[in-house]
Design a protein around this motif. Sequence first.
Motif, PDB file in Angstrom:
ATOM      1  N   VAL A  48       0.838  -1.201   0.000  1.00 46.58           N
ATOM      2  CA  VAL A  48       0.000   0.000   0.000  1.00 46.58           C
ATOM      3  C   VAL A  48       0.878   1.257   0.000  1.00 46.58           C
ATOM      4  CG1 VAL A  48      -1.575   1.371   1.432  1.00 46.58           C
ATOM      5  CG2 VAL A  48      -2.063  -1.034   0.992  1.00 46.58           C
ATOM      6  N   GLY A  49       1.884   1.287   0.851  1.00 46.60           N
ATOM      7  CA  GLY A  49       2.786   2.442   0.896  1.00 46.60           C
ATOM      8  C   GLY A  49       3.503   2.676  -0.420  1.00 46.60           C
ATOM      9  N   VAL A  50       4.009   1.607  -1.007  1.00 44.84           N
ATOM     10  CA  VAL A  50       4.699   1.725  -2.297  1.00 44.84           C
ATOM     11  C   VAL A  50       3.730   2.213  -3.374  1.00 44.84           C
ATOM     12  CG1 VAL A  50       5.845   0.421  -4.147  1.00 44.84           C
ATOM     13  CG2 VAL A  50       6.506   0.052  -1.768  1.00 44.84           C
ATOM     14  N   SER A  51       2.502   1.706  -3.355  1.00 41.44           N
ATOM     15  CA  SER A  51       1.534   2.114  -4.386  1.00 41.44           C
ATOM     16  C   SER A  51       1.160   3.589  -4.263  1.00 41.44           C
ATOM     17  CB  SER A  51       0.293   1.228  -4.351  1.00 41.44           C
ATOM     18  OG  SER A  51      -0.465   1.451  -3.182  1.00 41.44           O
ATOM     19  N   VAL A  52       1.092   4.100  -3.045  1.00 40.09           N
ATOM     20  CA  VAL A  52       0.779   5.522  -2.853  1.00 40.09           C
ATOM     21  C   VAL A  52       1.944   6.393  -3.337  1.00 40.09           C
ATOM     22  CG1 VAL A  52       0.384   7.303  -1.094  1.00 40.09           C
ATOM     23  CG2 VAL A  52      -0.884   5.146  -1.004  1.00 40.09           C
ATOM     24  N   VAL A  53       3.158   6.027  -2.986  1.00 38.45           N
ATOM     25  CA  VAL A  53       4.333   6.778  -3.439  1.00 38.45           C
ATOM     26  C   VAL A  53       4.472   6.660  -4.966  1.00 38.45           C
ATOM     27  CG1 VAL A  53       6.852   6.978  -3.272  1.00 38.45           C
ATOM     28  CG2 VAL A  53       5.497   6.582  -1.221  1.00 38.45           C
ATOM     29  N   ALA A  54       4.159   5.489  -5.513  1.00 39.68           N
ATOM     30  CA  ALA A  54       4.224   5.290  -6.966  1.00 39.68           C
ATOM     31  C   ALA A  54       3.223   6.200  -7.678  1.00 39.68           C
ATOM     32  CB  ALA A  54       3.946   3.827  -7.307  1.00 39.68           C
ATOM     33  N   ALA A  55       2.000   6.281  -7.157  1.00 38.60           N
ATOM     34  CA  ALA A  55       0.992   7.149  -7.769  1.00 38.60           C
ATOM     35  C   ALA A  55       1.426   8.614  -7.708  1.00 38.60           C
ATOM     36  CB  ALA A  55      -0.351   6.954  -7.077  1.00 38.60           C
ATOM     37  N   ALA A  56       1.970   9.019  -6.570  1.00 40.60           N
ATOM     38  CA  ALA A  56       2.446  10.405  -6.439  1.00 40.60           C
ATOM     39  C   ALA A  56       3.590  10.686  -7.410  1.00 40.60           C
ATOM     40  CB  ALA A  56       2.888  10.671  -5.000  1.00 40.60           C
ATOM     41  N   SER A  57       4.504   9.736  -7.544  1.00 41.36           N
ATOM     42  CA  SER A  57       5.631   9.950  -8.461  1.00 41.36           C
ATOM     43  C   SER A  57       5.165   9.949  -9.911  1.00 41.36           C
ATOM     44  CB  SER A  57       6.731   8.908  -8.226  1.00 41.36           C
ATOM     45  OG  SER A  57       6.300   7.625  -8.574  1.00 41.36           O
ATOM     46  N   ALA A  58       4.146   9.159 -10.228  1.00 43.34           N
ATOM     47  CA  ALA A  58       3.611   9.164 -11.599  1.00 43.34           C
ATOM     48  C   ALA A  58       2.965  10.512 -11.918  1.00 43.34           C
ATOM     49  CB  ALA A  58       2.607   8.026 -11.779  1.00 43.34           C
ATOM     50  N   TRP A  59       2.229  11.068 -10.970  1.00 45.58           N
ATOM     51  CA  TRP A  59       1.637  12.390 -11.188  1.00 45.58           C
ATOM     52  C   TRP A  59       2.703  13.469 -11.276  1.00 45.58           C
ATOM     53  CZ3 TRP A  59      -2.716  13.894 -13.129  1.00 45.58           C
ATOM     54  CH2 TRP A  59      -3.802  13.022 -13.106  1.00 45.58           C
ATOM     55  N   LEU A  60       3.723  13.353 -10.460  1.00 48.13           N
ATOM     56  CA  LEU A  60       4.815  14.314 -10.515  1.00 48.13           C
ATOM     57  C   LEU A  60       5.540  14.224 -11.865  1.00 48.13           C
ATOM     58  CD1 LEU A  60       6.299  16.491  -8.925  1.00 48.13           C
ATOM     59  CD2 LEU A  60       7.746  14.702  -7.965  1.00 48.13           C
ATOM     60  N   ALA A  61       5.697  13.007 -12.368  1.00 51.79           N
ATOM     61  CA  ALA A  61       6.314  12.831 -13.691  1.00 51.79           C
ATOM     62  C   ALA A  61       5.441  13.456 -14.778  1.00 51.79           C
ATOM     63  CB  ALA A  61       6.545  11.347 -13.977  1.00 51.79           C
ATOM     64  N   ARG A  62       4.136  13.317 -14.644  1.00 47.11           N
ATOM     65  CA  ARG A  62       3.219  13.917 -15.628  1.00 47.11           C
ATOM     66  C   ARG A  62       3.321  15.442 -15.602  1.00 47.11           C
ATOM     67  NH1 ARG A  62      -3.341  13.142 -15.905  1.00 47.11           N
ATOM     68  NH2 ARG A  62      -3.681  14.637 -17.576  1.00 47.11           N
ATOM     69  N   ILE A  63       3.343  16.019 -14.412  1.00 48.95           N
ATOM     70  CA  ILE A  63       3.417  17.475 -14.281  1.00 48.95           C
ATOM     71  C   ILE A  63       4.748  17.995 -14.830  1.00 48.95           C
ATOM     72  CG2 ILE A  63       3.577  19.351 -12.596  1.00 48.95           C
ATOM     73  CD1 ILE A  63       1.592  17.651 -10.870  1.00 48.95           C
ATOM     74  N   THR A  64       5.849  17.363 -14.424  1.00 47.11           N
ATOM     75  CA  THR A  64       7.161  17.823 -14.900  1.00 47.11           C
ATOM     76  C   THR A  64       7.334  17.559 -16.392  1.00 47.11           C
ATOM     77  OG1 THR A  64       8.209  15.730 -14.248  1.00 47.11           O
ATOM     78  CG2 THR A  64       8.257  17.546 -12.652  1.00 47.11           C
ATOM     79  N   GLY A  65       6.689  16.519 -16.892  1.00 47.77           N
ATOM     80  CA  GLY A  65       6.742  16.256 -18.335  1.00 47.77           C
ATOM     81  C   GLY A  65       6.037  17.334 -19.127  1.00 47.77           C
ATOM     82  N   GLY A  66       4.911  17.804 -18.612  1.00 49.80           N
ATOM     83  CA  GLY A  66       4.206  18.904 -19.280  1.00 49.80           C
ATOM     84  C   GLY A  66       5.033  20.172 -19.294  1.00 49.80           C
ATOM     85  N   THR A  67       5.726  20.432 -18.191  1.00 49.06           N
ATOM     86  CA  THR A  67       6.603  21.598 -18.120  1.00 49.06           C
ATOM     87  C   THR A  67       7.761  21.467 -19.096  1.00 49.06           C
ATOM     88  OG1 THR A  67       6.050  21.853 -15.786  1.00 49.06           O
ATOM     89  CG2 THR A  67       8.007  22.995 -16.560  1.00 49.06           C
ATOM     90  N   LEU A  68       8.363  20.280 -19.152  1.00 48.93           N
ATOM     91  CA  LEU A  68       9.482  20.053 -20.064  1.00 48.93           C
ATOM     92  C   LEU A  68       9.039  20.133 -21.525  1.00 48.93           C
ATOM     93  CD1 LEU A  68      12.480  19.342 -20.401  1.00 48.93           C
ATOM     94  CD2 LEU A  68      11.823  16.932 -20.299  1.00 48.93           C
ATOM     95  N   ASN A  69       7.823  19.684 -21.809  1.00 50.72           N
ATOM     96  CA  ASN A  69       7.308  19.697 -23.184  1.00 50.72           C
ATOM     97  C   ASN A  69       7.160  21.122 -23.722  1.00 50.72           C
ATOM     98  OD1 ASN A  69       6.374  18.521 -25.561  1.00 50.72           O
ATOM     99  ND2 ASN A  69       4.255  18.566 -24.874  1.00 50.72           N
ATOM    100  N   GLU A  70       7.019  22.093 -22.838  1.00 46.23           N
ATOM    101  CA  GLU A  70       6.956  23.485 -23.280  1.00 46.23           C
ATOM    102  C   GLU A  70       8.304  23.963 -23.823  1.00 46.23           C
ATOM    103  OE1 GLU A  70       5.556  25.676 -19.898  1.00 46.23           O
ATOM    104  OE2 GLU A  70       3.627  24.634 -19.896  1.00 46.23           O
ATOM    105  N   THR A  71       9.382  23.353 -23.341  1.00 41.58           N
ATOM    106  CA  THR A  71      10.731  23.738 -23.752  1.00 41.58           C
ATOM    107  C   THR A  71      11.267  22.824 -24.843  1.00 41.58           C
ATOM    108  OG1 THR A  71      11.125  24.400 -21.471  1.00 41.58           O
ATOM    109  CG2 THR A  71      13.035  24.256 -22.898  1.00 41.58           C
ATOM    110  N   VAL A  72      11.150  21.537 -24.628  1.00 41.64           N
ATOM    111  CA  VAL A  72      11.667  20.525 -25.551  1.00 41.64           C
ATOM    112  C   VAL A  72      10.490  19.692 -26.023  1.00 41.64           C
ATOM    113  CG1 VAL A  72      13.204  18.547 -25.779  1.00 41.64           C
ATOM    114  CG2 VAL A  72      13.809  20.411 -24.238  1.00 41.64           C
ATOM    115  N   SER A  73      10.249  19.703 -27.291  1.00 44.68           N
ATOM    116  CA  SER A  73       9.106  18.971 -27.834  1.00 44.68           C
ATOM    117  C   SER A  73       9.315  17.463 -27.737  1.00 44.68           C
ATOM    118  CB  SER A  73       8.908  19.371 -29.297  1.00 44.68           C
ATOM    119  OG  SER A  73       7.786  18.691 -29.813  1.00 44.68           O
TER     120      SER A  73
END
Length: 153
Positions: A48-73
């Motif tokens: 359960v703990g790993v799955s919660v941290v995994a979900a948070a890291s996946a969302w963080l990856a999505r957010i940072t990916g959107g930010t990076l996509n503005e600079t590097v296509s």
Amino acid sequence: MMPETISGLPLHPLVVHSAVVLVPLAALGAILMAFLPRFSRRFGPLVVGVSVVAAASAWLARITGGTLNETVSVSEEHAEWGHQMPVAAVALALLTIMFWLLDRGVPSNRSRAWWLKALAVLVVFVSVVALYLTVVAGHSGAESVWVSRISTG
């Protein structure tokens, strides 16, 4: 606001590695919980703990990916998979929590009720979906970055 870089490096490639490791780990743990009641009772809190941290890291990856996509296509394929993968990771975390909370109440000398077995099937299905989306999102991202930079000949 989240920083776009750490020590001059884009945050997305640094963050994405936690999602690429933790989501499959959570999915495999959830599958083991679904099939092995003893494993579920013993290691459920860890999964359960790993799955919660995994979900948070996946969302963080999505957010940072959107930010990076503005600079590097990046490829549209990677962006699409990258939007779907955190949804599956959150679904996996929620189902893992629900399954563990319900399963831990079943005495070890009794079998699981039919509805708990049905929930276990759903946990396995969502785990497989999360694994698949992690692989295709990661592969499409790596391909969009590295294929043009490495010659195979």
